[in-house]
Design a protein around this motif. Sequence first.
Motif, PDB file in Angstrom:
ATOM      1  N   ALA A   8      -4.144 -37.250 -25.360  1.00  0.00           N
ATOM      2  CA  ALA A   8      -2.781 -36.759 -25.161  1.00  0.00           C
ATOM      3  C   ALA A   8      -2.432 -36.655 -23.681  1.00  0.00           C
ATOM      4  O   ALA A   8      -1.292 -36.894 -23.278  1.00  0.00           O
ATOM      5  CB  ALA A   8      -2.623 -35.396 -25.838  1.00  0.00           C
ATOM      6  N   LEU A   9      -3.404 -36.296 -22.834  1.00  0.00           N
ATOM      7  CA  LEU A   9      -3.140 -36.136 -21.400  1.00  0.00           C
ATOM      8  C   LEU A   9      -2.991 -37.468 -20.667  1.00  0.00           C
ATOM      9  O   LEU A   9      -2.187 -37.585 -19.742  1.00  0.00           O
ATOM     10  CB  LEU A   9      -4.277 -35.322 -20.761  1.00  0.00           C
ATOM     11  CG  LEU A   9      -4.332 -33.844 -21.105  1.00  0.00           C
ATOM     12  CD1 LEU A   9      -5.614 -33.225 -20.556  1.00  0.00           C
ATOM     13  CD2 LEU A   9      -3.117 -33.112 -20.533  1.00  0.00           C
ATOM     14  N   ASN A  51     -13.687 -26.889 -20.015  1.00  0.00           N
ATOM     15  CA  ASN A  51     -14.219 -26.463 -21.307  1.00  0.00           C
ATOM     16  C   ASN A  51     -15.518 -25.700 -21.116  1.00  0.00           C
ATOM     17  O   ASN A  51     -15.763 -24.677 -21.789  1.00  0.00           O
ATOM     18  CB  ASN A  51     -14.438 -27.698 -22.184  1.00  0.00           C
ATOM     19  CG  ASN A  51     -14.732 -27.312 -23.631  1.00  0.00           C
ATOM     20  OD1 ASN A  51     -13.949 -26.579 -24.253  1.00  0.00           O
ATOM     21  ND2 ASN A  51     -15.847 -27.771 -24.152  1.00  0.00           N
ATOM     22  N   SER A  70      -9.295 -35.816 -28.244  1.00  0.00           N
ATOM     23  CA  SER A  70      -7.881 -35.926 -28.598  1.00  0.00           C
ATOM     24  C   SER A  70      -7.011 -35.317 -27.522  1.00  0.00           C
ATOM     25  O   SER A  70      -5.927 -35.832 -27.208  1.00  0.00           O
ATOM     26  CB  SER A  70      -7.621 -35.254 -29.954  1.00  0.00           C
ATOM     27  OG  SER A  70      -8.337 -35.891 -30.995  1.00  0.00           O
ATOM     28  N   ASP A  71      -7.459 -34.198 -26.944  1.00  0.00           N
ATOM     29  CA  ASP A  71      -6.739 -33.622 -25.801  1.00  0.00           C
ATOM     30  C   ASP A  71      -6.697 -34.604 -24.643  1.00  0.00           C
ATOM     31  O   ASP A  71      -5.668 -34.750 -23.962  1.00  0.00           O
ATOM     32  CB  ASP A  71      -7.413 -32.315 -25.369  1.00  0.00           C
ATOM     33  CG  ASP A  71      -7.262 -31.219 -26.409  1.00  0.00           C
ATOM     34  OD1 ASP A  71      -6.378 -31.353 -27.284  1.00  0.00           O
ATOM     35  OD2 ASP A  71      -8.052 -30.254 -26.353  1.00  0.00           O
ATOM     36  N   LEU A  74     -11.683 -31.971 -17.557  1.00  0.00           N
ATOM     37  CA  LEU A  74     -11.520 -31.346 -18.857  1.00  0.00           C
ATOM     38  C   LEU A  74     -12.853 -30.806 -19.368  1.00  0.00           C
ATOM     39  O   LEU A  74     -12.925 -29.697 -19.930  1.00  0.00           O
ATOM     40  CB  LEU A  74     -10.943 -32.369 -19.844  1.00  0.00           C
ATOM     41  CG  LEU A  74     -10.469 -31.841 -21.192  1.00  0.00           C
ATOM     42  CD1 LEU A  74      -9.329 -30.842 -21.024  1.00  0.00           C
ATOM     43  CD2 LEU A  74     -10.001 -33.002 -22.066  1.00  0.00           C
ATOM     44  N   LYS A 129     -11.570 -32.750 -31.078  1.00  0.00           N
ATOM     45  CA  LYS A 129     -10.459 -32.028 -30.443  1.00  0.00           C
ATOM     46  C   LYS A 129     -10.439 -32.280 -28.943  1.00  0.00           C
ATOM     47  O   LYS A 129      -9.383 -32.503 -28.339  1.00  0.00           O
ATOM     48  CB  LYS A 129     -10.595 -30.524 -30.729  1.00  0.00           C
ATOM     49  CG  LYS A 129      -9.490 -29.683 -30.130  1.00  0.00           C
ATOM     50  CD  LYS A 129      -9.654 -28.204 -30.453  1.00  0.00           C
ATOM     51  CE  LYS A 129      -8.511 -27.385 -29.867  1.00  0.00           C
ATOM     52  NZ  LYS A 129      -8.350 -27.583 -28.412  1.00  0.00           N
TER      53      LYS A 129
END
Length: 794
Positions: free
Chosen positions: A185-186, A59, A181-182, A55, A178
């Motif tokens: 969620a993953l 990014n 938080s991603d 991730l 953010k």
Amino acid sequence: MRWHRLENRIVALFIVLILLVQLAGFVAIRKAIDENARASIRDELIIGERVFLRLLEQNADKLTQGARLLASDFGFRQAIGTDDRGTITSVLENHGARIGATLSMLIGTDQQIKASTQAYPSADLQRSALELVTKGADTNGASETVIVDDSLFQIVAVPVRAPVVIGWIVMGFPVDQKLISDMRALSSLQVSVMVSTRGGQWQQDVSTLPKEESGMLMHRLPQKPDTSSFIPQLTIGDNDYSARLLVLAKGSSNQSAVAVLQRSISEAVAPYRRLQLILLTISVIGVVMAIFASAFVARRITRPLRLLADIAKRLGAGDYRARIEIKGGDEIGKLADAFESMRTGIANRELEIRRLAYWDPLTDLPNRVQFATLLNSAIERAKASNGQCHILMMDLDRFQHVNDVLGHSFGDSLLREVGRRLEQQLERENDKVARLGGDEYAILLPATDVTEAIRQAKRILQSLEMPISIGDQTVDLGAGIGISGYPENGQNSDTLLSSAEVAMYVAKRRGSGFTVYDPSIDKSSQESLSLLSELRRALDRNEFLLYAQPKVELATGKVVGAEALVRWVHPEKGFIGPDNFIPFAETTGFIRMLTSWMLNRTAILCAELQKKGITLKFSVNLSTRDLLDQDLPTHFADILTRNQLSPSSMCLEITESAIMDDPIRAQLTLERLHGMGVELAIDDFGTGYSSLAYLKRLPVDELKIDKSFVMNMEHDADDAKIVKSTIDLGHNLGLRVVAEGLETLAVWHLLKQMGCDQAQGYYMSKPMPGDRFIEWLEQWKAPEMPGQSENMAI
């Protein structure tokens, strides 16, 4: 529920067994669930680490594309070409705001910052930007995770070409809420980013944890992690986590930035709770079924037993008419038959038991219990008439020797004959003779004063002067008699018997035939009666102390051993010297327990020294009663085994008088001890008068010269001659010779010249507590030996 009932115990046993089985299964399953859950969590964290790193990488790629878009803008390149810094700064701010960059700057080809969205870029940012530009010089841009102003940033650098490189765009993007938080969620993992300050303390950057837990997390992390690591158990508040610690960046001043991926253990095992509930339900059903089944079985077993218990109560009450009607070929039926046989035999045995309880089976004389009853009756009559009564307690001399030489059968016949002879000396019908045990007898003289009691004692002693013939054997016996009376010496049977026993032992020790009890025969008025119980209490309360007096080798001055000694610190009377209690302990037989204590404590001290590399031979004194104890070798072997000592670690000392008291039994005990490998020594040699006849036959290894000859040998030629002769005698017999009482250096030299092997005395040290012995060893220095070189030359 009455737990003393067998029926209830059987039911309880069934229930306990089922509960244990269920509990074992429950624990095993719970453990398996916990292990599987933790293994699953570990795998999740490994996968989560990969996802988080991917991730971050995605990014960074997105941010790099945004910077490249700005680098390809014609107007921006034209502004760079004209060095319009206002336009450049405005473009950097606008474009950075669109793609989420909080830090933007333009770096020229000369490595200087041409424009920046920050008026004063921090040193961390400048250094990181320049390092990144250098790193991306050979590529079409580069990205890196760095620490800027105690926060974690992803910075990218892309070149601006027109068509050659005319500058570099550097943009910084914070690792913000953010992003994590991603990640949450993953992967369902809790993610926290921590950055250490320049002071070495962690501070939170961003976290998916509640604020209270994230604050606790900072205090659970290692201060300076070098690499990524796995944390199996991490307790935060009321929750347990497994965690993965990822080192993301290292800055200046030993700063670090880490990402902590956490998985709740409670959440991981939650799916298995239903299985545990099912197991618990099965266990409850099994316990209920076991209660009913075990109650049924227990009732069938215990009903006949209750009937037998009722019959046993009737037999105990003396009712032997009850018939036992229980039939059957099983164990209970056989038990009922045994009860029936017992019922018919109890009446006869009860009569026999009553006779044995009050009469001595060997001599048909009253025993100690009946004599105490008769004595109490005589005391009550004396109280009523304000009169007196006396008792004589007698112990035979040399009876043990008769048993050893002529056998126990002859000894039993001798005891019966002594009982008959005592009965013949009674002059009144109310006078009674009793055998108290062993070779001890007692004579009750009701309504008798002390003068008559003394006369009766003399009469008995005179009768024992006549030899006793049994078969073709004739023996001469003597005795010691103790006399005590009411009311002078006690108000009850126990006190009078104790007083008479003390007087008896005094008579035997003095050889006076008889002794009338008087408190003055002890060192204080009541000390004799209480000394034995005080000695026993002293042993229980650990009032005895182990002392040690070193033994040195005269030729070298080396410490080779020590003699273990006992001291008594009474809580009220203070320090009591051994001369004040050892003789009484030997007389009463307590010396055996004291010797056992000495052997145990000495073995413990010897073992402690050996563990510290100090190997010494410890000597312990044995008394006459110890030598007559045939169990002493076995008991001593157990002590050596328990303390992991070899027999050669100890030396047992015996006196000449102890050997001469019963030479045959003493030699048997000494031979067994010597056969174990224990060294033996003759103590106080020279003070006896018959030891030379036995010395050559005794299995001894050491001869100790009594201190009475050693202390004055420097000034007394006769003592010096005796010491010299004793040393020569010991060496001729192959024995090691030890001198006691060495108090001056001059005596040391004399003993050494005479060839004496070892010595002990106040010159080296007085006896000291065992716990100070090691300290003394460390401070001991052997005296210089004048003339040593000349002797060596000779």
